[in-house]
Write an enzyme that holds these catalytic residues in place. Structure first.
Site, PDB file in Angstrom:
ATOM      1  N   ARG A  56      13.256 -24.163  -3.115  1.00 36.94           N
ATOM      2  CA  ARG A  56      12.183 -23.176  -2.919  1.00 36.94           C
ATOM      3  C   ARG A  56      11.024 -23.735  -2.091  1.00 36.94           C
ATOM      4  O   ARG A  56      10.337 -22.993  -1.394  1.00 36.94           O
ATOM      5  CB  ARG A  56      11.666 -22.643  -4.262  1.00 36.94           C
ATOM      6  CG  ARG A  56      11.182 -23.691  -5.265  1.00 36.94           C
ATOM      7  CD  ARG A  56      10.920 -23.027  -6.621  1.00 36.94           C
ATOM      8  NE  ARG A  56      10.469 -23.928  -7.665  1.00 36.94           N
ATOM      9  CZ  ARG A  56      11.273 -24.668  -8.426  1.00 36.94           C
ATOM     10  NH1 ARG A  56      12.585 -24.622  -8.240  1.00 36.94           N
ATOM     11  NH2 ARG A  56      10.785 -25.443  -9.388  1.00 36.94           N
ATOM     12  N   HIS A  61       2.349 -26.448 -16.176  1.00 34.89           N
ATOM     13  CA  HIS A  61       1.256 -25.815 -15.428  1.00 34.89           C
ATOM     14  C   HIS A  61       1.586 -24.342 -15.384  1.00 34.89           C
ATOM     15  O   HIS A  61       2.657 -23.932 -15.821  1.00 34.89           O
ATOM     16  CB  HIS A  61       1.186 -26.407 -14.018  1.00 34.89           C
ATOM     17  CG  HIS A  61       2.520 -26.466 -13.349  1.00 34.89           C
ATOM     18  ND1 HIS A  61       3.074 -25.390 -12.695  1.00 34.89           N
ATOM     19  CD2 HIS A  61       3.463 -27.448 -13.311  1.00 34.89           C
ATOM     20  CE1 HIS A  61       4.277 -25.729 -12.252  1.00 34.89           C
ATOM     21  NE2 HIS A  61       4.558 -26.965 -12.620  1.00 34.89           N
ATOM     22  N   THR A  76       5.491 -23.362  -8.654  1.00 35.98           N
ATOM     23  CA  THR A  76       5.900 -23.874  -7.337  1.00 35.98           C
ATOM     24  C   THR A  76       6.301 -22.795  -6.328  1.00 35.98           C
ATOM     25  O   THR A  76       5.855 -22.822  -5.183  1.00 35.98           O
ATOM     26  CB  THR A  76       7.062 -24.873  -7.533  1.00 35.98           C
ATOM     27  OG1 THR A  76       6.500 -26.030  -8.149  1.00 35.98           O
ATOM     28  CG2 THR A  76       7.710 -25.273  -6.227  1.00 35.98           C
TER      29      THR A  76
HETATM   30 ZN   LIG Z   1       6.277 -27.938 -12.115  1.00 34.87          ZN
END
Ligand SMILES: [Zn+2]
Length: 562
Positions: A180, A503, A97
């Site tokens: 973030r 991921h 992310t």
């Molecule tokens: Zn994630």
């Protein structure tokens, strides 16, 4: 179509002015028509507002797998009326992310912008650091919230360049559940970045930006929407039969909330919030997306975005799909339902923009910060190669191996983001050669059945990789922050976790994301040409006629800027 009608249509398309009420194509020879040059884009015009929408953990296949129950006003409106780059990929590892949001808005990769992970290991501090964590600032709006700033982002981004191009007149606001995802898009000099604080239920900021919440955020918080939303029960939006493209509701790897015995609908939130982080629970529910639309619309009004002659930027990031994706997996009924409801949120956002900024006055792009892997246990059940490995034995095995060879204990200081950090001071003190220790790490790693290959920091610095997965690794490598050895896992492999899936790799299931353009100067169309995520910011820069983000390595998407 008759020829003269065709000419008429072409003239209309070319922007020919016709008398009101006059037939579009006269029977007279067309040569008598005043020749008008084909309409070209006025490069000095700008939209009133740029809206960047990032969905946290979105696969393009969701647009098709869940399509039957999407409205015509959300994702389908963008697909029908917008320009779609169907084959857009992240072009670095790791696909997380923080790096994702940094790359979308700066047009470059971690190798240049420096956001190499959500967290990474700091050799100086001898601890893990968070990409937007900043101990020099305080939270504003909740004493217990995260204090965040963009101080680790090394480049300018779209928002910064917009500020510079307009002598600060452009307004820039970033909003998200995750700090973030609000901070990195909004750049270094925004008017505000606001994120959800699960401890108070407030949207907050930090003293990096301001000393007090602006009145519109304070008034938004005083509405106490989280309390209202957490007073509901999350049930399926559609009849159960409509979820035939996702798996059965109860799966052994799905998250089970405290106070529940199965991972199944319905989720009675007033009960669950008591034992599941209270306000924090909101991020696991469809209302985690609702409240992001709410705060985006409040920002639109509160900051008067898109209301004057100077172009503004609103960066919106929906985090809940990622939180639900990790907890239940991409084929869960929960994620299916989240996306059906997110479609309604996208519709609500578009309709508010139409109303307040005006159709055609805003330029919107929608993408994702990464996609996401299937749950390994699910794939194994489908007879597709996949698996989980335990990371603790990897660390102890590695240290044991190095100790045997170099007679030094604990030469590995840390492993994170599939990177091994060696203890440089110990290596120096013992008079060892760093490259030899790095090579020994590689030799041990490649013996693990789930590791495809491993590369040293020395490889990354001395060789240029032009394609394939090694190139992705190099584009994610930033020497002052990255580890000594970087390793690649087999496809569909991940470490053992308490969550269903994750991921981070360079494989398609993590790199392939949607990219949709809509609104100002965007003509409907589709492209299946491969684009990289770093092409987004240069495209917007060229469309607006502002400076490229200073580290941008992507290229404008030619079909959109010509
Ligand atoms: Zn994630």
């Amino acid at each position: 179509m008759k020829f003269r009608h065709l000419i008429g249509c072409l003239l209309v398309l070319a922007g020919c002015k016709t008398q009101p009420g006059a037939p579009v194509a006269a029977d007279a020879p067309t040569t008598t028509t005043t020749a008008t040059p084909p309409q070209v884009r006025n490069v000095f015009e700008r939209p009133k507002l740029v809206v960047g929408v990032v969905i946290d953990q979105m696969r393009p296949e969701y647009l098709y797998r869940f399509a039957d129950d999407f409205t015509e006003r959300g994702f389908k409106r963008l697909m029908r009326e917008g320009y779609i780059n169907h084959n857009t990929h992240y072009n670095y590892i790791p696909t997380y992310t923080g790096p994702g949001h940094a790359s979308v808005y700066s047009g470059t990769t971690p190798a240049t912008h420096g956001i190499i992970g959500n967290y990474w290991y700091s050799r100086e501090l001898r601890s893990s650091v968070y990409c937007v964590g900043d101990s020099t600032v305080q939270p504003v709006g909740s004493s217990t919230g995260n204090a965040a700033s963009p101080h680790r982002l090394l480049v300018t981004n779209l928002a910064d360049e917009l500020k510079l191009a307009t002598n600060q007149r452009a307004k820039v606001v970033g909003v998200s559940i995750k700090d973030r995802s609000a901070v990195l898009p909004a750049g270094h000099v925004p008017d505000g970045a606001y994120w959800y604080d699960g401890s108070s239920g407030n949207f907050i900021t930090s003293t990096y930006y301001r000393q007090q919440l602006p009145a519109w955020v304070a008034s938004f918080n005083s509405r106490q929407l989280p309390n209202q939303y957490l007073d509901s029960t999350w049930t399926l939006l559609m009849p159960e039969a409509n979820y035939r493209n996702s798996g059965p509701d109860d799966q052994p790897y799905e998250k089970v909330f405290k106070g529940k015995s199965t991972s199944t609908f319905p989720y009675v939130l007033p009960e669950l919030r008591k034992e599941n982080d209270n306000f924090g629970l909101l991020s696991y529910t469809p209302w985690g997306n609702t409240i992001v639309t709410d705060i985006a619309l409040a920002a639109l009004e509160g900051e008067s975005l898109g209301q004057d002659e100077t172009v503004d930027l609103l960066a919106v990031s929906y985090s809940t799909p990622d939180i639900v994706g990790h907890s239940f997996g991409p084929r869960s009924r929960e994620q299916h339902d989240i996306y059906l409801r997110l479609d309604r949120e996208i519709a609500r956002l578009l309709e508010a923009l139409d109303q307040q900024v005006g159709q055609g006055n805003y330029l919107l792009f929608l993408t994702a910060d990464h996609a996401g892997a299937d749950v390994p246990q699910f794939l194994v059940g489908e007879r597709i190669p996949a698996g989980n490995y335990a990371d603790k034995p990897l660390l102890t095995g590695l240290n044991a191996q190095l100790q045997q060879r170099f007679k030094q204990a604990k030469l590995v200081e840390y492993i994170t983001n599939d990177q091994v950090y060696l203890d440089h001071s110990k290596i120096n003190k013992a008079g060892l050669v760093l490259t030899e220790v790095q090579q020994a790490v590689v030799a041990h790693l490649v013996q693990q059945p789930y590791i495809v290959d491993a590369y040293t920091a020395t490889n990354m610095r001395q060789q240029e990789y032009y394609g394939g997965i090694r190139h992705l690794l190099q584009m994610g490598f930033y020497r002052p922050r990255s580890g000594d050895v970087l390793y690649l896992l087999n496809p569909a492999w991940m470490e053992e976790m308490t969550i269903a899936t994750t991921h981070g790799t360079g494989y398609n299931y993590d790199t392939h994301v949607p990219l949709m353009w809509y609104g100002w100067q965007i003509e409907q169309g589709n492209s299946y040409k491969r684009q990289t995520i770093t092409d987004i910011a240069p495209t917007v820069s060229h469309l607006l006629g502002i400076g490229l983000p200073n580290g941008a390595t992507g290229n404008p998407i030619i079909e959109l800027v010509k």
